[in-house]
Scaffold this motif. Structure first.
Motif, mmCIF file in Angstrom:
data_model
loop_
_atom_site.group_PDB
_atom_site.id
_atom_site.type_symbol
_atom_site.label_atom_id
_atom_site.label_comp_id
_atom_site.label_asym_id
_atom_site.label_seq_id
_atom_site.Cartn_x
_atom_site.Cartn_y
_atom_site.Cartn_z
ATOM 1 N N LEU A 60 40.520 31.909 24.778
ATOM 2 C CA LEU A 60 41.216 33.004 25.460
ATOM 3 C C LEU A 60 41.358 34.199 24.526
ATOM 4 C CD1 LEU A 60 44.082 31.207 27.410
ATOM 5 C CD2 LEU A 60 42.018 32.248 28.359
ATOM 6 N N GLY A 61 41.665 33.929 23.273
ATOM 7 C CA GLY A 61 41.797 34.991 22.278
ATOM 8 C C GLY A 61 40.511 35.776 22.099
ATOM 9 N N VAL A 62 39.387 35.092 22.131
ATOM 10 C CA VAL A 62 38.082 35.759 22.019
ATOM 11 C C VAL A 62 37.891 36.723 23.184
ATOM 12 C CG1 VAL A 62 35.579 35.425 22.144
ATOM 13 C CG2 VAL A 62 36.967 33.934 20.698
ATOM 14 N N PHE A 63 38.210 36.269 24.384
ATOM 15 C CA PHE A 63 38.006 37.120 25.555
ATOM 16 C C PHE A 63 39.016 38.264 25.624
ATOM 17 C CE2 PHE A 63 35.817 33.174 26.998
ATOM 18 C CZ PHE A 63 34.544 33.724 26.965
ATOM 19 N N ILE A 64 40.219 38.059 25.089
ATOM 20 C CA ILE A 64 41.194 39.151 25.000
ATOM 21 C C ILE A 64 40.676 40.220 24.031
ATOM 22 C CG2 ILE A 64 43.506 39.775 24.195
ATOM 23 C CD1 ILE A 64 44.396 36.975 25.274
ATOM 24 N N LEU A 89 43.091 28.312 32.993
ATOM 25 C CA LEU A 89 43.679 28.919 31.796
ATOM 26 C C LEU A 89 43.934 30.411 31.998
ATOM 27 C CD1 LEU A 89 41.566 27.312 28.931
ATOM 28 C CD2 LEU A 89 43.975 26.900 29.424
ATOM 29 N N PHE A 90 42.961 31.091 32.594
ATOM 30 C CA PHE A 90 43.116 32.525 32.846
ATOM 31 C C PHE A 90 44.216 32.762 33.881
ATOM 32 C CE2 PHE A 90 38.912 32.282 31.024
ATOM 33 C CZ PHE A 90 38.852 33.408 30.204
ATOM 34 N N ASN A 91 44.304 31.891 34.858
ATOM 35 C CA ASN A 91 45.307 32.015 35.909
ATOM 36 C C ASN A 91 46.717 31.774 35.369
ATOM 37 O OD1 ASN A 91 46.162 32.387 38.614
ATOM 38 N ND2 ASN A 91 46.204 30.185 38.920
ATOM 39 N N ILE A 92 46.898 30.712 34.610
ATOM 40 C CA ILE A 92 48.211 30.355 34.058
ATOM 41 C C ILE A 92 48.739 31.468 33.155
ATOM 42 C CG2 ILE A 92 49.369 28.802 32.417
ATOM 43 C CD1 ILE A 92 47.592 26.549 33.585
ATOM 44 N N THR A 93 47.861 32.070 32.366
ATOM 45 C CA THR A 93 48.275 33.109 31.418
ATOM 46 C C THR A 93 48.349 34.491 32.052
ATOM 47 O OG1 THR A 93 45.984 33.430 30.721
ATOM 48 C CG2 THR A 93 47.317 31.863 29.451
ATOM 49 N N GLU A 97 44.490 38.618 36.122
ATOM 50 C CA GLU A 97 44.948 39.869 36.717
ATOM 51 C C GLU A 97 44.440 41.097 35.957
ATOM 52 O OE1 GLU A 97 46.661 40.058 39.575
ATOM 53 O OE2 GLU A 97 46.628 37.870 39.743
ATOM 54 N N VAL A 98 44.072 40.920 34.689
ATOM 55 C CA VAL A 98 43.651 42.065 33.876
ATOM 56 C C VAL A 98 42.173 42.047 33.508
ATOM 57 C CG1 VAL A 98 45.955 42.480 32.932
ATOM 58 C CG2 VAL A 98 44.398 40.961 31.722
ATOM 59 N N MET A 99 41.521 40.914 33.708
ATOM 60 C CA MET A 99 40.094 40.801 33.401
ATOM 61 C C MET A 99 39.280 40.799 34.681
ATOM 62 S SD MET A 99 39.730 38.075 30.335
ATOM 63 C CE MET A 99 40.232 38.518 28.696
ATOM 64 N N ASP A 100 38.058 41.305 34.574
ATOM 65 C CA ASP A 100 37.124 41.283 35.697
ATOM 66 C C ASP A 100 36.477 39.901 35.717
ATOM 67 O OD1 ASP A 100 35.341 41.784 37.721
ATOM 68 O OD2 ASP A 100 34.266 43.383 36.671
ATOM 69 N N ILE A 101 36.917 39.063 36.657
ATOM 70 C CA ILE A 101 36.418 37.685 36.766
ATOM 71 C C ILE A 101 35.840 37.507 38.151
ATOM 72 C CG2 ILE A 101 37.031 35.240 36.731
ATOM 73 C CD1 ILE A 101 39.307 35.931 34.809
ATOM 74 N N ASP A 102 34.593 37.028 38.203
ATOM 75 C CA ASP A 102 33.941 36.753 39.490
ATOM 76 C C ASP A 102 34.773 35.734 40.242
ATOM 77 O OD1 ASP A 102 32.110 35.203 41.330
ATOM 78 O OD2 ASP A 102 30.760 36.783 40.683
#
Length: 109
Positions: A60-64, A89-93, A97-102
């Motif tokens: 997650l830190g890498v993608f942030i 993981l992206f949903n829980i954190t 909401e802030v990343m472009d996720i398919d």
């Protein structure tokens, strides 16, 4: 397990196809490659996570970091084909909401 990174250019977009696991051991390799591509002038980056079966908070830190760099350099950055357990993981954190996720979420194993 290791992380395998394939990358190719599709027009003005770099695509990274990842396979394996993203954890404390493999994250530095991914971060180096990802930030290098994001900083390339005029290029957007799309990361295909379809074959990532495990990711921890280090991932997650890498993608942030990648999102921050993309925003600073005005580049596009998108994640696609997430396995359900990785998307969670992206949903829980709240990062979904802030990343472009398919929106196409793949099932687990």
């Amino acid at each position: 397990m290791n992380l395998h990174i394939d990358d190719y250019k599709d027009g003005d977009l770099y695509v990274l196809k990842l396979a394996g696991e993203i954890d404390a051991y493999t994250a530095p390799q991914l971060k180096e490659k990802l930030l290098e591509l994001i900083k390339t002038e005029g290029i957007g980056v799309m990361v295909d996570l379809e074959k990532i079966n495990y990711m921890d908070s280090t991932g997650l830190g890498v993608f942030i970091s990648a999102l921050k760099t993309a925003n600073e350099t005005n580049r596009s950055f998108k994640l696609i084909n997430l396995q359900e357990n990785v998307y969670r993981l992206f949903n829980i954190t709240g990062l979904n909401e802030v990343m472009d996720i398919d929106n196409t979420i793949r099932g687990g194993k």
